[in-house]
Design an enzyme around this catalytic site. Sequence first.
Site, PDB file in Angstrom:
ATOM      1  N   GLU A 222      51.320  39.551 -49.141  1.00 56.21           N
ATOM      2  CA  GLU A 222      50.008  39.021 -49.480  1.00 56.21           C
ATOM      3  C   GLU A 222      49.855  38.919 -50.993  1.00 56.21           C
ATOM      4  O   GLU A 222      50.189  39.866 -51.704  1.00 56.21           O
ATOM      5  CB  GLU A 222      48.900  39.911 -48.913  1.00 56.21           C
ATOM      6  CG  GLU A 222      47.526  39.289 -49.003  1.00 56.21           C
ATOM      7  CD  GLU A 222      46.443  40.161 -48.390  1.00 56.21           C
ATOM      8  OE1 GLU A 222      45.428  39.618 -47.931  1.00 56.21           O
ATOM      9  OE2 GLU A 222      46.606  41.389 -48.382  1.00 56.21           O
TER      10      GLU A 222
ATOM     11  N   MET B 235      49.340  47.635 -46.772  1.00 58.19           N
ATOM     12  CA  MET B 235      49.256  46.218 -46.411  1.00 58.19           C
ATOM     13  C   MET B 235      49.147  46.088 -44.911  1.00 58.19           C
ATOM     14  O   MET B 235      49.940  46.660 -44.165  1.00 58.19           O
ATOM     15  CB  MET B 235      50.498  45.473 -46.942  1.00 58.19           C
ATOM     16  CG  MET B 235      50.558  44.007 -46.546  1.00 58.19           C
ATOM     17  SD  MET B 235      49.096  43.093 -47.101  1.00 58.19           S
ATOM     18  CE  MET B 235      48.996  41.840 -45.815  1.00 58.19           C
TER      19      MET B 235
ATOM     20  N   ASN C 128      49.914  44.237 -42.430  1.00 57.04           N
ATOM     21  CA  ASN C 128      50.778  43.413 -41.584  1.00 57.04           C
ATOM     22  C   ASN C 128      50.467  43.681 -40.113  1.00 57.04           C
ATOM     23  O   ASN C 128      50.364  44.824 -39.678  1.00 57.04           O
ATOM     24  CB  ASN C 128      52.244  43.753 -41.847  1.00 57.04           C
ATOM     25  CG  ASN C 128      52.539  43.933 -43.314  1.00 57.04           C
ATOM     26  OD1 ASN C 128      52.453  43.004 -44.090  1.00 57.04           O
ATOM     27  ND2 ASN C 128      52.880  45.166 -43.699  1.00 57.04           N
TER      28      ASN C 128
ATOM     29  N   HIS D 283      40.791  51.317 -42.945  1.00 58.88           N
ATOM     30  CA  HIS D 283      40.708  50.021 -43.616  1.00 58.88           C
ATOM     31  C   HIS D 283      41.756  49.054 -43.068  1.00 58.88           C
ATOM     32  O   HIS D 283      41.449  47.923 -42.679  1.00 58.88           O
ATOM     33  CB  HIS D 283      40.906  50.227 -45.125  1.00 58.88           C
ATOM     34  CG  HIS D 283      40.846  48.972 -45.939  1.00 58.88           C
ATOM     35  ND1 HIS D 283      39.777  48.648 -46.744  1.00 58.88           N
ATOM     36  CD2 HIS D 283      41.731  47.956 -46.089  1.00 58.88           C
ATOM     37  CE1 HIS D 283      40.002  47.493 -47.331  1.00 58.88           C
ATOM     38  NE2 HIS D 283      41.193  47.055 -46.969  1.00 58.88           N
ATOM     39  N   GLU D 284      43.011  49.506 -43.020  1.00 61.22           N
ATOM     40  CA  GLU D 284      44.094  48.614 -42.593  1.00 61.22           C
ATOM     41  C   GLU D 284      44.022  48.306 -41.100  1.00 61.22           C
ATOM     42  O   GLU D 284      44.356  47.192 -40.672  1.00 61.22           O
ATOM     43  CB  GLU D 284      45.449  49.224 -42.944  1.00 61.22           C
ATOM     44  CG  GLU D 284      45.632  49.566 -44.418  1.00 61.22           C
ATOM     45  CD  GLU D 284      45.402  48.384 -45.342  1.00 61.22           C
ATOM     46  OE1 GLU D 284      45.614  47.228 -44.922  1.00 61.22           O
ATOM     47  OE2 GLU D 284      45.003  48.614 -46.502  1.00 61.22           O
TER      48      GLU D 284
END
Length: 870
Positions: free
Chosen positions: A148, A283, A285, A317-318
């Site tokens: 990203e 991240m 993904n 959050h992820e």
Amino acid sequence: MLAVMIVVSGAARAGSVFSFDATPGRLPKTVVPISYSIELRPDAEGVALPGVEVIDVDVREPTARLTLNAVNTTFASVTVDDGAERADVALDAVSETATFTFTQPLAAGAHRLRIEFTARINKFDRGFFFVDYPAGNSIKRLLTSKLEPADARRIFPCWDEPAFKASFALTVIVPRRFLAVANMPITREEMLEPNLKRVAFAPTPKMSTYLFVLTVGELERITTEADGVTIGVVATTGKAAKGQFALDTAVKLLAWFNDYFGVKYPLPKLDLIAVPGGFGGAMENWGGITFFESRLLFDPASNPDSARRGIFGIIAHEMAHQWFGDLVTMAWWDNLWLNEGFATWMATKAAEQFYPQWQSWLNGYGQKQFAMTLDARRTAHPIQQPVANESEAMVAFDAITYNKGQALIRMLENYLGEAAFRDGIRAYMAAHAYGNTTTADLWRALERAGHKPVTEIAASFTEQDGVPLISAETVCNGGAQRLTLRQGRFVIAPARTAALPSRDWQVPVAIGPVGAAPSPDIVLLRGHAEMPAGSCGEAIKVNLGDIGYYRVEYGPASRAALTKSLPQMSTADRVNFLADSWAMVQAGRAEPPSYLALVEAISVDDRRPVWDQVITVFSALNRLSRDRAERAALQRHARAKLRPVLDRLGWDGSGSGDDDDTLLRSSLIWTLGELGDEDVVAEAKRRFARFLGDPQSLPGALRDSVTHVVGVAADRAIHDTLLVLARKSTVTNERLRYYHAAASARDAALAGATLALTLTDEMPGTIVIGMINSVAYSGEQPDLAWDFLQKNYDALFAKLGPQFRDQFIANFMTNFSDEGHAAELAGFAPVQATSGGRVMTGRAQETIAISADLKARALPAIDAWIRARN
């Protein structure tokens, strides 16, 4: 108090709902990928990534030219439709594209491309990169990805824009001792010679390229089953057991998110992957979230108990992104806040659900404060901002996108009501699953569910920059009191600069008397309003509960009443009142001593969030006063206010190790050490010396702060000891603790030695960035570090990649507060190379100018006030 609702009319600036053809981007939309079948053969030692991919595409209109993204990629062959025709390949390094030209136009309809290529494995954290990490007495190498916003093109040629969703079927050839982890479960493993294996993964659902993930290395995995999903934690060999808290967290969050969103997590597995270096966050993904190791793994032997808060928050959050971002994806980076603002809000909401004792909204007040500070500047940008290219997308990941987005969502939920807001989110998810959206799609769903004018309110906060300023004053008439509210724009700008344009918001303003039950009246304000406000002299608080995204400036009568009632306020309102008071000083709307006078009214036994706000201001003033005559008096005053709080708590207070007193104690030790409190420095040294002989003697909750204070005051022997501790540890958070402490040494010779280390292979890029920042910030050697950066630019750029040029240097220069360094930044050619870099440079120059202005205004006035009191 009489409830007042003022509803105003105005044209809604709602934007447009999603349309693929109207979505911004740089790639032609004449050819659209449907599915990718990719085989990769990573060469870890040769840092090369050979691959073959077959892409099924839909040609929407006849064309002989096909353009997609590729970076640092060589092409062996490109053919179409089982080799029917071979394409010529033209590369454009500036636009990061490859154009395939065929002798005959491809007819409209389905076609199949076959591409043989070789990409690179990078040493910096973009695309596919390697991480070297200590394991016992050796160094191991792990390979992983971070894509990203636009780095899938560094792994395989692709349509690397979020609107081009497709499915991905991945196969990799790796050493047999390696574990390979991707978005989907493994479907087949085939042993190859010599000592290799081919690993095939199930195809993904339709998703954007930036959500692709691949991690390979000497890894292990612990798993559990939850609601039909295999949840795993993946870590380097010997560390997976430290992921048990993360695994347990993911299990309960999955069930809660499934219910909240009304759409179950759609993939068969979800892995949380610990990466021991390479990048500093996480991240999202899809199905394979990557984390910097210290943000995921928990070990009571090396972590303070409070580390669970950060681990929970980043997992929440992820995981929220698995729906808000992955299942439903913003169409283009101008709507990035749809991903990040929502996930940031949801992480705090989840923490309040599962760990209410953490009081995450209250203790996280600084996130909104930081966003408002940036949003009050000339270089602020709307939440929903134009993004021309990938370099601008990269710099859009900032506090306005995350924290203003979070604050707006919280304010809207409070305005609509929790149930109506959730119903709107469920409708939005159901309508747009596996697709792309814009902000307008979200407003439409919330408005239909809540039956209130969401679009007009929200658009005024998302489509223009700036912070509303609510001026509030009470006036007595007979025995009754009336409150007048006026709206303006809150601005922080250096003196003698042109005024910023006015703004007009629709603001849900919460109002109530101090000490009343938390059920404020809500005024939907545009312009001004007047209303009854209790009896004369009654303290009326605006932004009651600190949920609103706006500043409040009180007139003399209101401020006097509120200051007198400070002890009766809720903690959230005391923090809000203090924060707004300091903001008025920053903006030049109040005299600097007015804030210090307010601090005098704070009790020594007040709550952690209140004292954290004071610590933040004292620390900022301490930075500004570096090399100034006012510093000694300022530091004495700050120590005199903070030391009694530490004395009340003591160094060895009782508690769970994860309570607010424990966290405040650590903050006080850290700050008092930086302020030069001789007793605190001496005690930190004594405890550190004992720790060297008996590691169990120093509680985990104090290790970061004690080590930091020792590092700031370090001589050569202590500095070398810290480096030895860092080098012998294989635990990432321990290594960071010792390296950063060593980098915080105020001795210039030690700072120079630390900087020289960053050019070696001893530490990955993430630690390098932190080390250089620590030398400048905690070590107070910014000139030394700036000289080092300039002399070693090429070596550091090769090690750290484009973010070093486009982001890090500009952010680093905010350590200065003088026009000379602002000019040096503007004249440093590399930072002007991309439009994103130029944006960051402009922001940094403004930060420097604002700091210079505040330094000139505040320090003499504060010094005079302190001396007068003494």
